[in-house]
Design a protein around this motif. Structure first.
Motif, PDB file in Angstrom:
ATOM      1  N   PHE A 260       0.824  -1.214   0.000  1.00  0.00           N
ATOM      2  CA  PHE A 260       0.000   0.000   0.000  1.00  0.00           C
ATOM      3  C   PHE A 260       0.859   1.265   0.000  1.00  0.00           C
ATOM      4  CE2 PHE A 260      -3.185  -2.691   2.557  1.00  0.00           C
ATOM      5  CZ  PHE A 260      -3.722  -3.227   1.395  1.00  0.00           C
ATOM      6  N   HIS A 261       2.123   1.148   0.394  1.00  0.00           N
ATOM      7  CA  HIS A 261       2.995   2.319   0.530  1.00  0.00           C
ATOM      8  C   HIS A 261       3.636   2.676  -0.811  1.00  0.00           C
ATOM      9  CE1 HIS A 261       2.537   2.101   4.877  1.00  0.00           C
ATOM     10  NE2 HIS A 261       2.809   0.813   4.802  1.00  0.00           N
ATOM     11  N   GLN A 262       2.798   2.981  -1.771  1.00  0.00           N
ATOM     12  CA  GLN A 262       3.291   3.315  -3.107  1.00  0.00           C
ATOM     13  C   GLN A 262       2.578   4.564  -3.626  1.00  0.00           C
ATOM     14  OE1 GLN A 262       4.273  -0.066  -5.858  1.00  0.00           O
ATOM     15  NE2 GLN A 262       2.807  -1.162  -4.575  1.00  0.00           N
ATOM     16  N   PRO A 263       2.996   5.746  -3.178  1.00  0.00           N
ATOM     17  CA  PRO A 263       2.351   6.973  -3.629  1.00  0.00           C
ATOM     18  C   PRO A 263       2.305   7.135  -5.148  1.00  0.00           C
ATOM     19  CG  PRO A 263       3.768   7.433  -1.757  1.00  0.00           C
ATOM     20  CD  PRO A 263       4.030   6.006  -2.161  1.00  0.00           C
ATOM     21  N   LYS A 264       3.278   6.534  -5.848  1.00  0.00           N
ATOM     22  CA  LYS A 264       3.290   6.666  -7.301  1.00  0.00           C
ATOM     23  C   LYS A 264       2.137   5.926  -7.970  1.00  0.00           C
ATOM     24  CE  LYS A 264       8.208   7.618  -7.901  1.00  0.00           C
ATOM     25  NZ  LYS A 264       9.474   7.213  -8.547  1.00  0.00           N
ATOM     26  N   LYS A 265       1.389   5.144  -7.180  1.00  0.00           N
ATOM     27  CA  LYS A 265       0.216   4.456  -7.713  1.00  0.00           C
ATOM     28  C   LYS A 265      -1.083   5.002  -7.117  1.00  0.00           C
ATOM     29  CE  LYS A 265       2.594   0.133  -8.821  1.00  0.00           C
ATOM     30  NZ  LYS A 265       2.628  -1.342  -8.607  1.00  0.00           N
ATOM     31  N   PHE A 266      -0.983   6.052  -6.304  1.00  0.00           N
ATOM     32  CA  PHE A 266      -2.180   6.645  -5.724  1.00  0.00           C
ATOM     33  C   PHE A 266      -3.023   7.308  -6.810  1.00  0.00           C
ATOM     34  CE2 PHE A 266      -0.348   7.466  -1.187  1.00  0.00           C
ATOM     35  CZ  PHE A 266      -0.266   6.102  -0.999  1.00  0.00           C
ATOM     36  N   CYS A 267      -4.291   7.464  -6.519  1.00  0.00           N
ATOM     37  CA  CYS A 267      -5.172   8.185  -7.439  1.00  0.00           C
ATOM     38  C   CYS A 267      -5.079   9.689  -7.159  1.00  0.00           C
ATOM     39  CB  CYS A 267      -6.608   7.711  -7.277  1.00  0.00           C
ATOM     40  SG  CYS A 267      -7.387   8.302  -5.767  1.00  0.00           S
ATOM     41  N   TYR A 268      -5.699  10.474  -8.018  1.00  0.00           N
ATOM     42  CA  TYR A 268      -5.819  11.909  -7.817  1.00  0.00           C
ATOM     43  C   TYR A 268      -7.151  12.193  -7.134  1.00  0.00           C
ATOM     44  CZ  TYR A 268      -2.048  12.484 -11.240  1.00  0.00           C
ATOM     45  OH  TYR A 268      -0.851  12.436 -11.909  1.00  0.00           O
ATOM     46  N   LEU A 269      -7.104  12.820  -5.976  1.00  0.00           N
ATOM     47  CA  LEU A 269      -8.323  13.250  -5.297  1.00  0.00           C
ATOM     48  C   LEU A 269      -8.433  14.757  -5.461  1.00  0.00           C
ATOM     49  CD1 LEU A 269     -10.788  12.733  -3.510  1.00  0.00           C
ATOM     50  CD2 LEU A 269      -9.278  12.924  -1.509  1.00  0.00           C
ATOM     51  N   ARG A 270      -9.467  15.199  -6.158  1.00  0.00           N
ATOM     52  CA  ARG A 270      -9.613  16.605  -6.507  1.00  0.00           C
ATOM     53  C   ARG A 270     -10.782  17.239  -5.771  1.00  0.00           C
ATOM     54  NH1 ARG A 270      -9.410  15.803 -11.395  1.00  0.00           N
ATOM     55  NH2 ARG A 270     -11.609  15.616 -11.895  1.00  0.00           N
ATOM     56  N   LEU A 271     -10.542  18.425  -5.228  1.00  0.00           N
ATOM     57  CA  LEU A 271     -11.604  19.200  -4.609  1.00  0.00           C
ATOM     58  C   LEU A 271     -12.414  19.855  -5.722  1.00  0.00           C
ATOM     59  CD1 LEU A 271      -9.475  18.722  -2.360  1.00  0.00           C
ATOM     60  CD2 LEU A 271     -10.096  20.972  -1.439  1.00  0.00           C
ATOM     61  N   ARG A 272     -13.667  19.527  -5.759  1.00  0.00           N
ATOM     62  CA  ARG A 272     -14.505  19.984  -6.878  1.00  0.00           C
ATOM     63  C   ARG A 272     -14.549  21.500  -6.961  1.00  0.00           C
ATOM     64  NH1 ARG A 272     -20.833  18.261  -7.958  1.00  0.00           N
ATOM     65  NH2 ARG A 272     -20.968  19.103 -10.077  1.00  0.00           N
ATOM     66  N   ARG A 273     -14.422  21.995  -8.176  1.00  0.00           N
ATOM     67  CA  ARG A 273     -14.494  23.446  -8.397  1.00  0.00           C
ATOM     68  C   ARG A 273     -15.911  23.931  -8.136  1.00  0.00           C
ATOM     69  NH1 ARG A 273     -10.698  21.513 -11.922  1.00  0.00           N
ATOM     70  NH2 ARG A 273      -8.758  22.710 -12.044  1.00  0.00           N
ATOM     71  N   GLU A 274     -15.994  25.017  -7.399  1.00  0.00           N
ATOM     72  CA  GLU A 274     -17.316  25.545  -7.025  1.00  0.00           C
ATOM     73  C   GLU A 274     -17.898  26.387  -8.128  1.00  0.00           C
ATOM     74  OE1 GLU A 274     -17.342  27.082  -2.915  1.00  0.00           O
ATOM     75  OE2 GLU A 274     -15.271  26.370  -2.819  1.00  0.00           O
TER      76      GLU A 274
END
Length: 221
Positions: A207-221
């Motif tokens: 699980f300790h693989q940041p290079k495989k993490f997804c992108y979590l985006r704060l939705r534009r208002e």
């Protein structure tokens, strides 16, 4: 000759600027998932029960709802499926999860959090700082990356055929500015009495693989 030297100088300056910028070491776009979550009008109460208006708002938005959990190697879907809900406001990132189980009596807790039935949250901010926390079905918690201590609020509940948890991670604790469109590296994983190590995101191993993490985006208002 002058133009060539000018080009080389400009290239070196550009590289210096590039290396000075914060690096978000998440996966390759188009290969790893990209998640958008909404900003809620009313934050959830962190009591382990997903009956708040915020979670209804998330479900109705079709944003930040994570299903289809897999085993650690990504070869099959797990049997005790989980649903995670994500949202935010100016103060914190909110995470809610329900894990449906076939036998509530088999839940493991009271020992090591990481080997109990637990949920893990993995975050990487825009400066490449990596944070990990875990919470088990009884509400016990731990921090995995001990060089990145941070505070959060959490609670769990065990029901008749499920266990659930809620987490609030203050943005200031993970050094993220919650501006519209901000992206961070993200994954959720955990441990389950039936399938062992489980994950939502495509780490396919540790699980300790940041290079495989997804992108979590704060939705534009």
């Amino acid at each position: 000759m002058y133009q060539k030297k000018l080009f080389l100088v400009a290239t070196l300056v550009g590289l210096c600027i590039l290396y000075a910028l914060p690096v978000l070491a998440v996966g390759v776009r188009g290969i790893v998932p990209e998640i958008e979550m909404i900003k809620v009008n009313e934050k959830p109460v962190i009591d382990g029960e997903l009956n708040d208006k915020a979670w209804v708002e998330v479900a109705r938005s079709f944003k930040g709802v994570l299903t289809g959990w897999k085993n650690q190697t990504g070869t099959s879907l797990i049997r005790n499926q989980r649903i995670v809900y994500l949202c935010y406001d100016d103060e914190a990132l909110y995470i809610g999860m329900t894990c449906y189980v076939d036998d509530i009596e088999r839940l493991r807790y009271g020992n090591d959090v990481w080997h109990d039935d637990e949920l893990e949250v993995h975050l990487e901010n825009e400066d490449g700082e990596y944070f990990q926390m875990g919470i088990d079905c009884s509400g016990a918690w731990d921090i995995g990356m001990l060089d990145k201590i941070f505070r959060f609020e959490s609670a769990s509940k065990i029901g008749g055929n499920f266990w659930s948890t809620e987490i609030a991670i203050p943005w200031k604790e993970v050094r993220v500015a919650p501006t519209s469109g901000t992206e961070i590296g993200f994954n959720v994983a955990g441990n389950d009495y039936l399938d062992g190590w489980v994950t939502w995101g495509p780490t396919y191993g540790s699980f300790h693989q940041p290079k495989k993490f997804c992108y979590l985006r704060l939705r534009r208002e």
